[in-house]
Write an enzyme that holds these catalytic residues in place. Structure first.
Site, short mmCIF file in Angstrom:
data_model
loop_
_atom_site.label_atom_id
_atom_site.label_comp_id
_atom_site.label_asym_id
_atom_site.label_seq_id
_atom_site.Cartn_x
_atom_site.Cartn_y
_atom_site.Cartn_z
N LYS A 13 36.46 56.54 65.20
CA LYS A 13 37.15 55.38 65.79
C LYS A 13 37.50 54.34 64.71
O LYS A 13 38.61 53.82 64.70
CB LYS A 13 36.28 54.69 66.85
CG LYS A 13 35.99 55.54 68.06
CD LYS A 13 35.38 54.71 69.19
CE LYS A 13 34.03 54.10 68.81
NZ LYS A 13 32.95 55.08 68.67
N ARG A 88 31.64 49.36 76.59
CA ARG A 88 30.77 50.51 76.42
C ARG A 88 30.16 50.95 77.75
O ARG A 88 29.39 51.91 77.78
CB ARG A 88 29.65 50.15 75.45
CG ARG A 88 29.71 50.93 74.15
CD ARG A 88 28.56 50.46 73.31
NE ARG A 88 28.25 51.30 72.19
CZ ARG A 88 28.80 51.18 70.99
NH1 ARG A 88 29.75 50.31 70.78
NH2 ARG A 88 28.39 51.94 70.01
N ARG A 150 21.93 57.19 70.25
CA ARG A 150 23.26 56.58 70.42
C ARG A 150 24.18 57.52 71.20
O ARG A 150 24.97 57.09 72.04
CB ARG A 150 23.88 56.25 69.05
CG ARG A 150 23.39 54.89 68.52
CD ARG A 150 23.45 54.78 67.01
NE ARG A 150 24.78 54.91 66.45
CZ ARG A 150 25.01 55.21 65.17
NH1 ARG A 150 24.01 55.42 64.33
NH2 ARG A 150 26.24 55.31 64.73
P1 ADP Z 1 28.62 53.59 66.79
O1 ADP Z 1 28.79 53.92 65.36
O2 ADP Z 1 27.43 54.19 67.43
O3 ADP Z 1 29.87 53.79 67.59
P2 ADP Z 1 28.83 50.64 66.68
O4 ADP Z 1 28.94 50.26 65.26
O5 ADP Z 1 30.01 50.46 67.56
O6 ADP Z 1 28.22 52.07 66.84
O7 ADP Z 1 27.58 49.85 67.36
C1 ADP Z 1 26.28 49.93 66.84
C2 ADP Z 1 25.29 49.37 67.84
O8 ADP Z 1 25.68 48.05 68.25
C3 ADP Z 1 25.19 50.15 69.14
O9 ADP Z 1 24.32 51.26 69.05
C4 ADP Z 1 24.65 49.06 70.09
O10 ADP Z 1 23.29 48.82 69.89
C5 ADP Z 1 25.39 47.82 69.63
N1 ADP Z 1 26.67 47.63 70.33
C6 ADP Z 1 27.92 47.64 69.79
N2 ADP Z 1 28.85 47.41 70.72
C7 ADP Z 1 28.19 47.24 71.90
C8 ADP Z 1 28.58 46.99 73.23
N3 ADP Z 1 29.89 46.86 73.57
N4 ADP Z 1 27.62 46.88 74.19
C9 ADP Z 1 26.33 47.02 73.89
N5 ADP Z 1 25.89 47.28 72.65
C10 ADP Z 1 26.78 47.38 71.65
#
Ligand code: ADP
Length: 245
Positions: A13, A88, A150
């Site tokens: 993404k 999410r 995750r």
């Molecule tokens: P990934 O690489 O897993 O897609 P992100 O960098 O988007 O992860 O997010 C890392 C962490 O930040 C998630 O595992 C969660 O803990 C938190 N997080 C990010 N965006 C959200 C959201 N929209 N709602 C809840 N938690 C979030």
């Protein structure tokens, strides 16, 4: 253009969002980056979300919704944005809809990157090994165990968004297992294409107005016109016969 990018962790993404930023000149809003920045800066918000983040769990909805609400009001987001990592879950999607509605705005599309989870796990584990070998800093949630968590959070809470946005006629699915440039091209094609649901909605709308679509209305008028001409001809023919007789 206001877009949402959907896809499990490691689906690419971020990479695709960067390409879209360059193409459409709109910012990428990554809730993951914003939360990590808050953590690094040691803000009250950072402290509150730390435990959830390092465990690979979602942070509470009201916190991310508040961050997004502030962020989309900034001037650089006025022309549009690419949301990465938000929404999410369905409540976050509904909160986003309300936030946009209040300002007379709506989403243009939701692009879901479809990927094979086993290949994904291997890909991320390889990335972690390479980064460790190069002595680079890893994200606190970049390890195999947390990654599984995750993925589980994605499956249980985020994957249902696919059906949610399909029902709204916004969903575009793109094969995320192709090379980066091919995925980027597929996204651009998907965004340019008229959604099937959008077409169906337009047809329903015009049906509501005239009970028939314009093309069918035209087709219906034609035979009526012809039969009138036929009748006139028949009358003239009859008149000629009478005159002859
Ligand atoms: P990934 O690489 O897993 O897609 P992100 O960098 O988007 O992860 O997010 C890392 C962490 O930040 C998630 O595992 C969660 O803990 C938190 N997080 C990010 N965006 C959200 C959201 N929209 N709602 C809840 N938690 C979030």
């Amino acid at each position: 253009m206001r877009l949402v990018l959907l896809g499990p962790p490691g689906a690419g993404k971020g990479t695709q969002a960067d390409q879209l930023v360059a193409r459409y000149g709109i910012p990428r809003l990554s809730t993951g980056d914003m939360l990590r920045a808050a953590m690094a800066a040691g803000t009250a918000l950072g402290e509150r979300v730390k435990d959830n983040m390092v465990r690979g769990e979602l942070v509470p909805d009201e916190l991310v919704v508040a961050i997004v609400a502030d962020r989309i009001r900034e001037p650089d987001a006025a022309k549009g944005f690419i949301l990465d990592g938000f929404p999410r879950n369905v409540p976050q999607a509904e909160a986003l809809e309300r936030l946009l509605q209040e300002r007379g705005l709506k989403l243009d599309a939701v692009v879901e990157l479809k990927v094979d989870e086993t290949i994904l796990l291997n890909r991320i584990q390889r990335r972690i090994l390479q980064m460790t070998a190069r002595g680079e800093a890893l994200r606190p949630d970049d390890n195999a165990e947390v990654l599984k968590q995750r993925l589980a959070a994605y499956r249980a809470q985020t994957a249902p968004l696919s059906a949610h946005y399909r029902r709204k006629g916004l969903l575009k699915i793109v094969d995320g297992m192709q090379p980066i440039a091919a995925v980027a091209a597929a996204i651009v094609r998907a965004l340019a294409a008229e959604p099937a649901e959008g077409l169906a909605r337009k047809a329903r709308k015009s049906k509501g107005k005239s009970a028939v679509t314009p093309r069918r209305a035209k087709a219906k008028r034609r035979p009526a016109g012809r039969s009138k001409a036929k009748k006139t001809k028949a009358r003239q023919g009859a008149a000629r016969t009478r005159r002859r007789g």
